[in-house]
Structure formats: C-alpha cells, structure tokens
Design a protein around this motif. Structure first.
Motif, PDB file in Angstrom:
ATOM      1  N   ASP A 249       0.820  -1.217   0.000  1.00  0.00           N
ATOM      2  CA  ASP A 249       0.000   0.000   0.000  1.00  0.00           C
ATOM      3  C   ASP A 249       0.847   1.259   0.000  1.00  0.00           C
ATOM      4  OD1 ASP A 249       1.054  -0.382   2.496  1.00  0.00           O
ATOM      5  OD2 ASP A 249      -0.766   0.148   3.590  1.00  0.00           O
ATOM      6  N   ALA A 250       2.041   1.191  -0.600  1.00  0.00           N
ATOM      7  CA  ALA A 250       2.970   2.321  -0.579  1.00  0.00           C
ATOM      8  C   ALA A 250       2.347   3.593  -1.143  1.00  0.00           C
ATOM      9  CB  ALA A 250       4.233   1.967  -1.359  1.00  0.00           C
ATOM     10  N   GLU A 251       1.545   3.455  -2.182  1.00  0.00           N
ATOM     11  CA  GLU A 251       0.968   4.640  -2.823  1.00  0.00           C
ATOM     12  C   GLU A 251       0.026   5.380  -1.873  1.00  0.00           C
ATOM     13  OE1 GLU A 251      -1.459   5.698  -6.937  1.00  0.00           O
ATOM     14  OE2 GLU A 251      -0.343   3.817  -6.773  1.00  0.00           O
ATOM     15  N   GLU A 252      -0.649   4.652  -0.987  1.00  0.00           N
ATOM     16  CA  GLU A 252      -1.555   5.290  -0.037  1.00  0.00           C
ATOM     17  C   GLU A 252      -0.813   5.868   1.164  1.00  0.00           C
ATOM     18  OE1 GLU A 252      -2.245   2.077  -1.224  1.00  0.00           O
ATOM     19  OE2 GLU A 252      -3.508   2.993  -2.767  1.00  0.00           O
ATOM     20  N   ARG A 253       0.328   5.245   1.528  1.00  0.00           N
ATOM     21  CA  ARG A 253       1.009   5.634   2.768  1.00  0.00           C
ATOM     22  C   ARG A 253       2.086   6.692   2.580  1.00  0.00           C
ATOM     23  NH1 ARG A 253       2.486  -0.033   5.636  1.00  0.00           N
ATOM     24  NH2 ARG A 253       3.417   1.363   7.170  1.00  0.00           N
ATOM     25  N   PHE A 254       2.745   6.702   1.418  1.00  0.00           N
ATOM     26  CA  PHE A 254       3.917   7.554   1.255  1.00  0.00           C
ATOM     27  C   PHE A 254       3.785   8.497   0.063  1.00  0.00           C
ATOM     28  CE2 PHE A 254       5.445   3.625   3.277  1.00  0.00           C
ATOM     29  CZ  PHE A 254       6.030   4.148   4.418  1.00  0.00           C
ATOM     30  N   GLY A 255       4.353   9.686   0.237  1.00  0.00           N
ATOM     31  CA  GLY A 255       4.466  10.634  -0.863  1.00  0.00           C
ATOM     32  C   GLY A 255       5.890  10.663  -1.377  1.00  0.00           C
ATOM     33  N   LEU A 256       6.064  10.670  -2.684  1.00  0.00           N
ATOM     34  CA  LEU A 256       7.393  10.665  -3.295  1.00  0.00           C
ATOM     35  C   LEU A 256       7.590  11.926  -4.122  1.00  0.00           C
ATOM     36  CD1 LEU A 256       6.856   7.515  -2.834  1.00  0.00           C
ATOM     37  CD2 LEU A 256       8.497   7.174  -4.689  1.00  0.00           C
ATOM     38  N   CYS A 257       8.761  12.538  -3.978  1.00  0.00           N
ATOM     39  CA  CYS A 257       9.172  13.652  -4.830  1.00  0.00           C
ATOM     40  C   CYS A 257      10.552  13.313  -5.367  1.00  0.00           C
ATOM     41  CB  CYS A 257       9.241  14.964  -4.052  1.00  0.00           C
ATOM     42  SG  CYS A 257       7.688  15.502  -3.337  1.00  0.00           S
ATOM     43  N   GLU A 258      10.699  13.266  -6.663  1.00  0.00           N
ATOM     44  CA  GLU A 258      11.994  12.936  -7.257  1.00  0.00           C
ATOM     45  C   GLU A 258      13.012  14.025  -6.960  1.00  0.00           C
ATOM     46  OE1 GLU A 258      14.044  12.450 -11.652  1.00  0.00           O
ATOM     47  OE2 GLU A 258      11.893  12.083 -11.440  1.00  0.00           O
ATOM     48  N   LEU A 259      14.209  13.617  -6.570  1.00  0.00           N
ATOM     49  CA  LEU A 259      15.293  14.564  -6.354  1.00  0.00           C
ATOM     50  C   LEU A 259      15.795  15.043  -7.707  1.00  0.00           C
ATOM     51  CD1 LEU A 259      16.727  15.715  -3.859  1.00  0.00           C
ATOM     52  CD2 LEU A 259      18.474  13.959  -4.151  1.00  0.00           C
ATOM     53  N   ALA A 260      15.796  16.357  -7.895  1.00  0.00           N
ATOM     54  CA  ALA A 260      16.001  16.911  -9.236  1.00  0.00           C
ATOM     55  C   ALA A 260      17.460  16.857  -9.690  1.00  0.00           C
ATOM     56  CB  ALA A 260      15.499  18.354  -9.286  1.00  0.00           C
TER      57      ALA A 260
END
Length: 312
Positions: A249-260
């Motif tokens: 359930d990673a998509e529900e639990r965590f937010g991801l922002c790519e390091l630019a």
C-alpha cells in the motif's frame, strides 16, 4: 548440414506445406525455402516434390525424413542429458534491504528454476556490512553502492537509481510535490542510515556540493524501522524507489518527490570475489543475478532505475 535444416525439413514434410511450416517455425518462407534448397544441394538430390497443392517428399526425401527424425530425437535426448548433469554447490549473495525488496525473490526463483541443486544463501544487510563480509570472503558476491576497485574484486556496474524524498502522506514534514532540489530541504528533518553505508555517503556528498548541512532527525540502520519512522511522520528520508518495494500500500502511505539533481544517483554495482576464487555455482549465480536485474528494469518493475554498462 545443420540441425536447423533437419528441423525445417521435418516440419515441412509433417505439414505438407512450405507456407504452413514457415508460419509454424516463425521464419519467413523465403528463408525456409533457401535452407531446404541448400540441404538438397549438399545432398546432391531432390528431397521434396513441389506442386500447387503443397509439397511431398521424394523417395530420397522419405528416407531422409525417417533418419532426420531419429537424429532430432537423439539431439533432444543429448540436450536433456546435459541439463540433467546439474550444477551443484553453494553460493552466498549479499543484498542491501532496498535491493532485496525488489531483486531478492526473483533471484531465488530464477536460481531454483535454472540450478535446482545449487544451495543459495542470501544475506540481507546494509551495504557497509556486506562490503566487509565480501572482503572477509564470507560472501561470494554482493550488490554494493560504495565500491573500492583497488580491492581484489570483480566489479560491474549494474544499474543506477534515482533518489526520492519520501515522507508520510498522513503526517508530512515537507510541503513538496513533483520534483525537489536539495536547497528545498533546508529545515526538513531527515531520517537516514549512519555513516558507513553506501547511501549515506551519496547523501552526504550531495549536501556537501550544495554547501549546507541537512537536519538529521535520526540515524536508523534498518530499512523496516526507518520506513516505520517515516510513516509515523518523524521525518522524511532520501531513498530509491526500491525502499517501498515491500509495501503493498505504498501509494496510499507515502508521498514521493523525485530529487532533481541529475548527479545524485545511487550506482548499484555487482561485486564478487575474483573469477579465479569463484566456484562454478557462484559464477552461474552472478550471471543469473545480472539477468534478473536487467529483466526487472526492462519490465518496468524497478522504479527509478536504469541499466548501466560500466565495469572494472
């Protein structure tokens, strides 16, 4: 004469048609016809009688057909005999927790399928520990992030992974979306592994280039506990996508922002003892591991990763 020509001829006779045989064999009809003509040339006799309704074997062709079937049967039996002379022995492989979450099970399954008599020992630990174990010859091979080519290892670049700012969705510590740059992380509490491990070296070097010190909220040398702390909102972390590999359930639990920053990547290297120190089982496992990683990346099952072709 080649076994391929035998297979082509037998299938043509069995189906009574060049076009149907070509379709069944997955080759173009002109290539099939060329191989049959070459076979007839080598034998200096006509094997097939062609007509508008298809093809039938000549008398010579019928005699050749029976022997060709027998030859192909013997070839198949020889192949099975070779496969049954199975490779045996044992091999120890080290994987970091993030790597193991994506690569571990496919590797175990592939080794069981291809080399069922090889006993595979997988060690899951942080890369610094794995490096020490490989140096002490307690492992045959490992996927490492911070390698030292001066050591007597065989080192091959396996893949590169993007890094992401990962935080809890229900208790975020940073107001970020999309892509994030290192200067945007000033004041953001980070949860990271401690100093001796490959990912921490990458993170420290990145912040040194950005000329500021991050806020380290905690150092946790265990992926499960580290991600639990992130999930609880105690801080964010900088990790590859693979850190979420065990969360259904990673998509529900965590937010991801790519390091630019394009230069901030984690290089996964396949490291092993030198070839002359590896057993046949270990050499085979090294090939299987590289193939598994390649297949996962190409199938889109290893997020944020791309294959590399560097080695030493």
């Amino acid at each position: 004469m080649e076994l391929r020509q035998f297979r082509y001829f037998v299938r043509v006779v069995e189906l009574g048609s060049m076009s149907r045989a070509a379709l069944d064999l997955g080759v173009v009809q002109s290539a099939l016809s060329q191989q049959i003509s070459r076979l007839e040339g080598e034998l200096a006799t006509r094997l097939l009688q062609r007509s508008a309704k298809g093809v039938v074997p000549t008398e010579a062709g019928l005699a050749f057909f029976r022997e060709a079937q027998l030859t192909l049967r013997h070839a198949d039996e020889a192949s099975r005999a070779a496969q049954q002379s199975r490779l045996s022995g044992s091999v120890s492989v080290g994987l970091a927790p993030t790597t193991a979450s994506v690569l571990g099970l496919p590797l175990v399954q592939a080794m069981r399928e291809r080399y069922p008599d090889v006993r595979l020992h997988v060690v899951e630990s942080l890369s610094g520990h794995l490096s020490n174990m490989l140096n002490a010859r307690q492992l045959d091979l490992a996927v490492l992030f911070d390698t030292h080519p001066a050591r007597r290892w065989s080192v091959t670049g396996l893949l590169e992974e993007k890094l992401y700012l990962i935080q809890s969705k229900r208790a975020p510590v940073a107001e970020r979306s999309g892509r994030v740059r290192l200067p945007d992380l000033k004041g953001v509490p980070l949860i990271v592994p401690s100093g001796p491990h490959g990912l921490r070296s990458t993170i420290d070097a990145a912040f040194a280039r950005a000329r500021f010190k991050p806020v380290i909220a905690a150092e946790i040398d265990g992926l499960a506990m580290l991600m639990d702390a992130v999930d609880a909102g105690l801080g964010a972390t900088l990790q590859p996508w693979a850190a979420l590999g065990r969360f259904a359930d990673a998509e529900e639990r965590f937010g991801l922002c790519e390091l630019a920053e394009p230069q901030v990547r984690r290089l996964n290297s396949l490291c092993s003892l030198s070839d002359d120190e590896l057993s046949p089982a270990a050499l085979a496992a090294r090939v299987v591991l590289a193939a598994c990683a390649r297949d996962l990346v190409q199938a889109g099952r290893w997020g944020g990763a791309r294959l590399t072709h560097r080695g030493s």
